[in-house]
Design a protein around this motif. Structure first.
Motif, PDB file in Angstrom:
ATOM      1  N   GLY A 196       0.797  -1.223   0.000  1.00 52.12           N
ATOM      2  CA  GLY A 196       0.000   0.000   0.000  1.00 52.12           C
ATOM      3  C   GLY A 196       0.829   1.271   0.000  1.00 52.12           C
ATOM      4  O   GLY A 196       0.286   2.360  -0.211  1.00 52.12           O
ATOM      5  N   TRP A 197       2.130   1.150   0.255  1.00 50.75           N
ATOM      6  CA  TRP A 197       3.008   2.315   0.162  1.00 50.75           C
ATOM      7  C   TRP A 197       3.369   2.558  -1.309  1.00 50.75           C
ATOM      8  O   TRP A 197       3.491   1.608  -2.082  1.00 50.75           O
ATOM      9  N   PRO A 198       3.553   3.806  -1.685  1.00 54.72           N
ATOM     10  CA  PRO A 198       4.038   4.058  -3.060  1.00 54.72           C
ATOM     11  C   PRO A 198       5.522   3.681  -3.155  1.00 54.72           C
ATOM     12  O   PRO A 198       6.349   4.198  -2.404  1.00 54.72           O
ATOM     13  N   LEU A 199       5.841   2.761  -4.063  1.00 53.23           N
ATOM     14  CA  LEU A 199       7.218   2.325  -4.265  1.00 53.23           C
ATOM     15  C   LEU A 199       7.725   2.940  -5.574  1.00 53.23           C
ATOM     16  O   LEU A 199       7.177   2.673  -6.642  1.00 53.23           O
ATOM     17  N   LEU A 200       8.728   3.754  -5.472  1.00 49.85           N
ATOM     18  CA  LEU A 200       9.283   4.405  -6.656  1.00 49.85           C
ATOM     19  C   LEU A 200       9.976   3.373  -7.528  1.00 49.85           C
ATOM     20  O   LEU A 200      10.730   2.533  -7.051  1.00 49.85           O
ATOM     21  N   ARG A 201       9.737   3.450  -8.809  1.00 49.09           N
ATOM     22  CA  ARG A 201      10.262   2.414  -9.700  1.00 49.09           C
ATOM     23  C   ARG A 201      11.207   2.992 -10.746  1.00 49.09           C
ATOM     24  O   ARG A 201      10.991   4.084 -11.270  1.00 49.09           O
ATOM     25  N   THR A 202      12.254   2.244 -10.979  1.00 50.81           N
ATOM     26  CA  THR A 202      13.231   2.596 -12.008  1.00 50.81           C
ATOM     27  C   THR A 202      13.854   1.314 -12.532  1.00 50.81           C
ATOM     28  O   THR A 202      14.205   0.422 -11.749  1.00 50.81           O
ATOM     29  N   ASP A 229      16.511   7.009 -14.074  1.00 54.21           N
ATOM     30  CA  ASP A 229      17.697   7.681 -13.538  1.00 54.21           C
ATOM     31  C   ASP A 229      17.649   7.567 -12.023  1.00 54.21           C
ATOM     32  O   ASP A 229      16.608   7.829 -11.392  1.00 54.21           O
ATOM     33  N   LEU A 230      18.779   7.187 -11.412  1.00 48.99           N
ATOM     34  CA  LEU A 230      18.812   7.044  -9.960  1.00 48.99           C
ATOM     35  C   LEU A 230      18.649   8.387  -9.262  1.00 48.99           C
ATOM     36  O   LEU A 230      18.023   8.472  -8.205  1.00 48.99           O
ATOM     37  N   GLY A 231      19.221   9.432  -9.842  1.00 51.50           N
ATOM     38  CA  GLY A 231      19.103  10.749  -9.235  1.00 51.50           C
ATOM     39  C   GLY A 231      17.663  11.232  -9.175  1.00 51.50           C
ATOM     40  O   GLY A 231      17.221  11.801  -8.174  1.00 51.50           O
ATOM     41  N   LEU A 232      16.907  11.000 -10.246  1.00 50.87           N
ATOM     42  CA  LEU A 232      15.491  11.385 -10.240  1.00 50.87           C
ATOM     43  C   LEU A 232      14.716  10.597  -9.193  1.00 50.87           C
ATOM     44  O   LEU A 232      13.824  11.128  -8.525  1.00 50.87           O
ATOM     45  N   THR A 233      15.061   9.329  -9.022  1.00 50.78           N
ATOM     46  CA  THR A 233      14.398   8.507  -8.022  1.00 50.78           C
ATOM     47  C   THR A 233      14.677   9.032  -6.619  1.00 50.78           C
ATOM     48  O   THR A 233      13.776   9.104  -5.770  1.00 50.78           O
ATOM     49  N   LEU A 234      15.926   9.417  -6.363  1.00 49.05           N
ATOM     50  CA  LEU A 234      16.266   9.982  -5.059  1.00 49.05           C
ATOM     51  C   LEU A 234      15.521  11.294  -4.819  1.00 49.05           C
ATOM     52  O   LEU A 234      15.031  11.555  -3.714  1.00 49.05           O
ATOM     53  N   GLU A 235      15.448  12.131  -5.844  1.00 47.88           N
ATOM     54  CA  GLU A 235      14.727  13.402  -5.697  1.00 47.88           C
ATOM     55  C   GLU A 235      13.246  13.164  -5.406  1.00 47.88           C
ATOM     56  O   GLU A 235      12.642  13.881  -4.595  1.00 47.88           O
ATOM     57  N   ALA A 236      12.657  12.175  -6.063  1.00 47.70           N
ATOM     58  CA  ALA A 236      11.249  11.860  -5.801  1.00 47.70           C
ATOM     59  C   ALA A 236      11.061  11.380  -4.367  1.00 47.70           C
ATOM     60  O   ALA A 236      10.077  11.729  -3.699  1.00 47.70           O
ATOM     61  N   ALA A 237      12.012  10.586  -3.872  1.00 49.68           N
ATOM     62  CA  ALA A 237      11.929  10.126  -2.484  1.00 49.68           C
ATOM     63  C   ALA A 237      12.058  11.299  -1.518  1.00 49.68           C
ATOM     64  O   ALA A 237      11.327  11.380  -0.515  1.00 49.68           O
ATOM     65  N   LEU A 238      12.970  12.216  -1.796  1.00 44.90           N
ATOM     66  CA  LEU A 238      13.131  13.398  -0.945  1.00 44.90           C
ATOM     67  C   LEU A 238      11.851  14.226  -0.897  1.00 44.90           C
ATOM     68  O   LEU A 238      11.527  14.824   0.135  1.00 44.90           O
ATOM     69  N   GLY A 239      11.136  14.250  -2.024  1.00 43.74           N
ATOM     70  CA  GLY A 239       9.890  15.004  -2.092  1.00 43.74           C
ATOM     71  C   GLY A 239       8.692  14.280  -1.491  1.00 43.74           C
ATOM     72  O   GLY A 239       7.576  14.777  -1.588  1.00 43.74           O
ATOM     73  N   GLY A 240       8.925  13.114  -0.901  1.00 47.90           N
ATOM     74  CA  GLY A 240       7.836  12.385  -0.258  1.00 47.90           C
ATOM     75  C   GLY A 240       6.920  11.668  -1.217  1.00 47.90           C
ATOM     76  O   GLY A 240       5.797  11.284  -0.854  1.00 47.90           O
ATOM     77  N   GLN A 241       7.387  11.418  -2.463  1.00 43.89           N
ATOM     78  CA  GLN A 241       6.531  10.776  -3.451  1.00 43.89           C
ATOM     79  C   GLN A 241       6.478   9.257  -3.305  1.00 43.89           C
ATOM     80  O   GLN A 241       5.589   8.625  -3.875  1.00 43.89           O
ATOM     81  N   GLY A 242       7.427   8.680  -2.592  1.00 48.72           N
ATOM     82  CA  GLY A 242       7.419   7.231  -2.441  1.00 48.72           C
ATOM     83  C   GLY A 242       8.698   6.729  -1.795  1.00 48.72           C
ATOM     84  O   GLY A 242       9.594   7.509  -1.431  1.00 48.72           O
ATOM     85  N   VAL A 243       8.790   5.400  -1.675  1.00 46.77           N
ATOM     86  CA  VAL A 243       9.955   4.737  -1.106  1.00 46.77           C
ATOM     87  C   VAL A 243      10.919   4.413  -2.248  1.00 46.77           C
ATOM     88  O   VAL A 243      10.503   3.910  -3.291  1.00 46.77           O
ATOM     89  N   ALA A 244      12.183   4.682  -2.036  1.00 42.63           N
ATOM     90  CA  ALA A 244      13.191   4.395  -3.054  1.00 42.63           C
ATOM     91  C   ALA A 244      14.182   3.380  -2.521  1.00 42.63           C
ATOM     92  O   ALA A 244      14.474   3.340  -1.322  1.00 42.63           O
ATOM     93  N   LEU A 245      14.683   2.547  -3.418  1.00 45.70           N
ATOM     94  CA  LEU A 245      15.836   1.717  -3.079  1.00 45.70           C
ATOM     95  C   LEU A 245      17.075   2.585  -3.238  1.00 45.70           C
ATOM     96  O   LEU A 245      17.327   3.106  -4.325  1.00 45.70           O
ATOM     97  N   VAL A 246      17.829   2.748  -2.182  1.00 46.05           N
ATOM     98  CA  VAL A 246      18.948   3.676  -2.234  1.00 46.05           C
ATOM     99  C   VAL A 246      20.269   2.959  -1.971  1.00 46.05           C
ATOM    100  O   VAL A 246      20.330   1.960  -1.268  1.00 46.05           O
ATOM    101  N   ARG A 247      21.292   3.511  -2.572  1.00 46.57           N
ATOM    102  CA  ARG A 247      22.670   3.118  -2.276  1.00 46.57           C
ATOM    103  C   ARG A 247      23.201   4.157  -1.289  1.00 46.57           C
ATOM    104  O   ARG A 247      23.234   5.353  -1.599  1.00 46.57           O
TER     105      ARG A 247
END
Length: 311
Positions: A196-202, A229-247
């Motif tokens: 049910g959580w938004p999972l950011l996909r790349t 792009d990993l950077g866009l995924t991180l930015e989306a996570a910072l903006g509260g848009q979803g959960v990101a897999l991060v390094r």
């Protein structure tokens, strides 16, 4: 600004640069011998170059009588024009010997790696190798179908075992989210709570490796934007848009400041890692690859420290 338009080539007669330099030096120094010493040629060569220039122009530029050379009236007018032209040419960086002696090293790397690992460390490389001009270009291997970018050193984010590639960072990934997203959903206790959580996909960092490590039989997420792009995924996570897999190496600053929070102490080894390939036999390329390996090692250590709160 409009560029100047040259007259038709039939109306132009360009003298050689050597002839112009010989004329300028002789006029400034007052003798063929002094001009020859400055230009590292013979006095006879200087005289011949100026004579050729005068033949081209159809007019005398120097009066050769007496102990010193003197300018004719036309020569004095022409000298000012020649000096202006030579000054413009001398100001071009590519014409300068110091610039020509410098080795240009071209490095291609993915955008997120470049911004968060490579570029912050560049002052150290420049200080150690001032004779090398580094040119960094961005590459997106996922969209280039393996073609890559022509470079002396190539950094790639791809599957292990690629021919000619050496591992730069052997790093795990784990889910992270912004405090705002955690506040909205409540901190999960188990991996299954992410349902049910938004999972950011790349496609650059698929979820399947982490799902398997967490014991979840889930398919790849299909909702939300697909960010290549990993950077866009991180930015989306910072903006509260979803959960990101991060390094952690890439997100270490945000993890340290609490702008991103790891949801579980459950890392998983991803299918792809950052790797490097030397595509030139130049010693500078090998030295850069060795230096970059140490930079990556430090970034990974800093990422682990940020996760553990010791940064």
């Amino acid at each position: 600004m409009n560029e100047p338009v040259l007259p038709p080539s039939a109306d132009l007669r360009f003298p050689s640069i050597e002839a112009l330099r010989a004329f300028e030096a002789a006029a400034r120094l007052g003798s063929f011998e002094r001009a020859a010493d400055e230009l590292a040629v013979t006095a006879s060569a200087v005289s011949k170059r100026i004579a050729t220039l005068e033949d081209l122009l159809g007019a005398a530029l120097l009066s050769r009588g007496g102990r010193a050379l003197t300018l004719t009236a036309l020569g004095k007018e022409y000298l000012g024009q020649v000096r202006a032209a030579l000054g413009l040419l001398a100001a071009v960086p590519l014409h300068q010997r110091a610039r020509q002696r410098r080795r240009t090293l071209r490095v291609s790397a993915p955008p997120t790696f470049s911004r968060h690992v490579l570029v912050p460390a560049l002052p150290a490389w420049t200080a150690m190798h001032p004779e090398v001009e580094l040119e960094v270009v961005l590459s997106i291997p996922y969209l280039q179908d393996g073609a890559g970018v022509e470079a002396d050193v190539e950094v790639r984010h791809g599957p292990l075992g690629s021919p000619g590639m050496a591992l730069l960072m052997d790093e795990a990934v784990l889910p992270a989210a912004s405090p705002a997203l955690i506040e909205r959903h409540g901190r999960p206790r188990l991996p299954a709570d992410l349902a049910g959580w938004p999972l950011l996909r790349t496609p650059v960092e698929p979820w399947q490796p982490w799902f398997r490590a967490a014991g979840l039989d889930w398919p790849e997420p299909v909702d939300g934007p697909r960010l290549v792009d990993l950077g866009l995924t991180l930015e989306a996570a910072l903006g509260g848009q979803g959960v990101a897999l991060v390094r952690p190496s890439l997100a270490r600053g945000w993890l340290q400041r609490g702008e991103l929070c790891a949801l579980f102490d459950l890392p998983a080894r991803p299918a792809q890692q950052y790797q490097v390939r030397i595509r030139s036999g130049d010693l500078a390329a090998a030295a850069f690859a060795d230096w970059l390996a140490s930079v990556c090692e430090a970034a990974v250590a800093q990422g682990h420290a940020a996760l553990s709160g010791r940064a």
